[in-house]
Motif scaffolding. Sequence first.
Motif, PDB file in Angstrom:
ATOM      1  N   GLY A 191       7.728  29.839 -47.427  1.00  0.00           N
ATOM      2  CA  GLY A 191       8.964  29.089 -47.220  1.00  0.00           C
ATOM      3  C   GLY A 191       8.834  27.595 -47.428  1.00  0.00           C
ATOM      4  N   MET A 192       7.742  27.143 -48.018  1.00  0.00           N
ATOM      5  CA  MET A 192       7.522  25.714 -48.224  1.00  0.00           C
ATOM      6  C   MET A 192       7.537  25.379 -49.711  1.00  0.00           C
ATOM      7  N   GLY A 193       8.062  24.210 -50.043  1.00  0.00           N
ATOM      8  CA  GLY A 193       8.118  23.807 -51.441  1.00  0.00           C
ATOM      9  C   GLY A 193       8.890  24.821 -52.259  1.00  0.00           C
ATOM     10  N   ILE A 194       8.272  25.318 -53.322  1.00  0.00           N
ATOM     11  CA  ILE A 194       8.930  26.292 -54.193  1.00  0.00           C
ATOM     12  C   ILE A 194       8.769  27.721 -53.685  1.00  0.00           C
ATOM     13  N   ASN A 195       8.020  27.924 -52.603  1.00  0.00           N
ATOM     14  CA  ASN A 195       7.758  29.270 -52.109  1.00  0.00           C
ATOM     15  C   ASN A 195       8.925  29.802 -51.289  1.00  0.00           C
ATOM     16  N   LEU A 196       9.130  31.107 -51.372  1.00  0.00           N
ATOM     17  CA  LEU A 196      10.168  31.762 -50.595  1.00  0.00           C
ATOM     18  C   LEU A 196       9.634  32.167 -49.220  1.00  0.00           C
ATOM     19  N   GLN A 197      10.540  32.221 -48.252  1.00  0.00           N
ATOM     20  CA  GLN A 197      10.191  32.701 -46.926  1.00  0.00           C
ATOM     21  C   GLN A 197      10.259  34.226 -46.922  1.00  0.00           C
ATOM     22  N   ALA A 198       9.204  34.870 -46.464  1.00  0.00           N
ATOM     23  CA  ALA A 198       9.146  36.331 -46.534  1.00  0.00           C
ATOM     24  C   ALA A 198      10.133  37.000 -45.590  1.00  0.00           C
ATOM     25  N   SER A 199      10.388  36.378 -44.443  1.00  0.00           N
ATOM     26  CA  SER A 199      11.347  36.940 -43.503  1.00  0.00           C
ATOM     27  C   SER A 199      12.763  36.576 -43.920  1.00  0.00           C
ATOM     28  N   VAL A 200      13.757  37.089 -43.201  1.00  0.00           N
ATOM     29  CA  VAL A 200      15.155  36.836 -43.547  1.00  0.00           C
ATOM     30  C   VAL A 200      15.514  35.409 -43.146  1.00  0.00           C
ATOM     31  N   GLY A 201      15.693  34.536 -44.116  1.00  0.00           N
ATOM     32  CA  GLY A 201      16.036  33.160 -43.806  1.00  0.00           C
ATOM     33  C   GLY A 201      14.857  32.387 -43.235  1.00  0.00           C
ATOM     34  N   TYR A 202      15.163  31.223 -42.684  1.00  0.00           N
ATOM     35  CA  TYR A 202      14.123  30.324 -42.186  1.00  0.00           C
ATOM     36  C   TYR A 202      14.108  30.321 -40.669  1.00  0.00           C
ATOM     37  N   PRO A 203      12.941  30.589 -40.061  1.00  0.00           N
ATOM     38  CA  PRO A 203      12.845  30.565 -38.597  1.00  0.00           C
ATOM     39  C   PRO A 203      13.132  29.175 -38.039  1.00  0.00           C
ATOM     40  N   SER A 204      13.549  29.123 -36.785  1.00  0.00           N
ATOM     41  CA  SER A 204      13.834  27.852 -36.127  1.00  0.00           C
ATOM     42  C   SER A 204      12.598  27.224 -35.515  1.00  0.00           C
ATOM     43  N   HIS A 205      11.606  28.048 -35.163  1.00  0.00           N
ATOM     44  CA  HIS A 205      10.472  27.566 -34.388  1.00  0.00           C
ATOM     45  C   HIS A 205       9.149  28.028 -34.998  1.00  0.00           C
ATOM     46  N   TYR A 206       8.115  27.271 -34.695  1.00  0.00           N
ATOM     47  CA  TYR A 206       6.778  27.590 -35.198  1.00  0.00           C
ATOM     48  C   TYR A 206       6.348  28.987 -34.773  1.00  0.00           C
ATOM     49  N   ILE A 207       6.646  29.365 -33.528  1.00  0.00           N
ATOM     50  CA  ILE A 207       6.199  30.672 -33.030  1.00  0.00           C
ATOM     51  C   ILE A 207       6.824  31.802 -33.845  1.00  0.00           C
ATOM     52  N   GLU A 208       8.064  31.626 -34.285  1.00  0.00           N
ATOM     53  CA  GLU A 208       8.699  32.636 -35.132  1.00  0.00           C
ATOM     54  C   GLU A 208       8.006  32.707 -36.485  1.00  0.00           C
ATOM     55  N   TRP A 209       7.811  31.538 -37.082  1.00  0.00           N
ATOM     56  CA  TRP A 209       7.182  31.462 -38.402  1.00  0.00           C
ATOM     57  C   TRP A 209       5.782  32.070 -38.370  1.00  0.00           C
ATOM     58  N   SER A 210       5.008  31.738 -37.333  1.00  0.00           N
ATOM     59  CA  SER A 210       3.641  32.215 -37.222  1.00  0.00           C
ATOM     60  C   SER A 210       3.598  33.729 -37.008  1.00  0.00           C
TER      61      SER A 210
END
Length: 350
Positions: A191-210
């Motif tokens: 989900g950074m730069g040109i990369n897509l986020q694997a989950s649905v949309g972008y998480p709000s918090h680091y714990i979600e992303w991790s």
Amino acid sequence: MTTRSKKMIDCDVHVAPQHVDEIRKHLDPKWHWRPLTGGRDLFRHPTYVDRTDAAPPNGLPTGSDPEFLRKQLIDEYGITHAILLHRSFGNPMPFVEFATAKASAYNDWVAETWLGRYNADGVFKGSIQISHQDPAASAREIERWAGHPHMVQVLSDSGARAPYGNRMYDPIYEACQKYDLPFATHVGTDGMGINLQASVGYPSHYIEWSTAHSIGYQTHLISMLIEGVFERFPRLRVVLVEGGVSWLPTLLWRLDTLYKQYRNEVPWLKRKPSEYIRDHVRITSQPLERPDDDRHLLRMLELADAEHILMFSSDYPHWDFDSPRLAFPKLPEALHRRIFYENAKEFYKL
């Protein structure tokens, strides 16, 4: 009581330059004005990334002092080999030419230092960093380092614009197979730069992303299995680093179940998806999910075929470092030996 094997391979040790000029000197002067540092631009760690005791007392950056790292990791735990993961964080960059140059400079640096003058005893083994946005350039970088005695794998981030079964990555896999080097991917830059986020949309918090890192790995693994990467490249080996372990059994159960129904859609597959794993895929142990009841963990390791596919990793020097003494409950001697040494020795051909 059975005596534990003293041999141990740590498959995820992060090192860093002592100063950015160590990287810059390996770059064409035309790139010198560009910033070389960088990492998580969206999801920064909310407290700290590294162990609070991992900063060398001489003031050097964490993970940059070979003597301190040897004292705190190699000597403390009796590590036979440490697989080094130096990360250039070039995979999110839209300017592909610079991302490739940056990865190349990091490879020059690690070869000169950690695999060169810091490595008289050969304990350190390195990774060929690539920027997968340019598969052709990645293949050339693999070829450039393939003969190095201490480069043991090719390294990329899990963050990508397409899952790793996509044929656009075939030049990378072709080079890996040609030079008998595993393709390793380390979680991060999703989900950074040109990369897509694997989950649905972008998480709000680091714990979600991790937590969702394992979703990215599942996406890549499903893609590689179903799109026939291991049929196109029958000698390719893949390492999934720092994405968890417990998700693997249930993912493969579901995939095998669906394969029975839809196998006509993918006639190039000669086996059930799960049957490719032991021949082609290894997973590193950190971060190891620890349920409250160790019996559940031991059962999960059995279901995940840990005896053949799990390789120990500590993630030194990060805050969630897994000590070899504490990461696992008491394991049967044979399983302990496989996870801590033999699986990695065989897979990396050390």
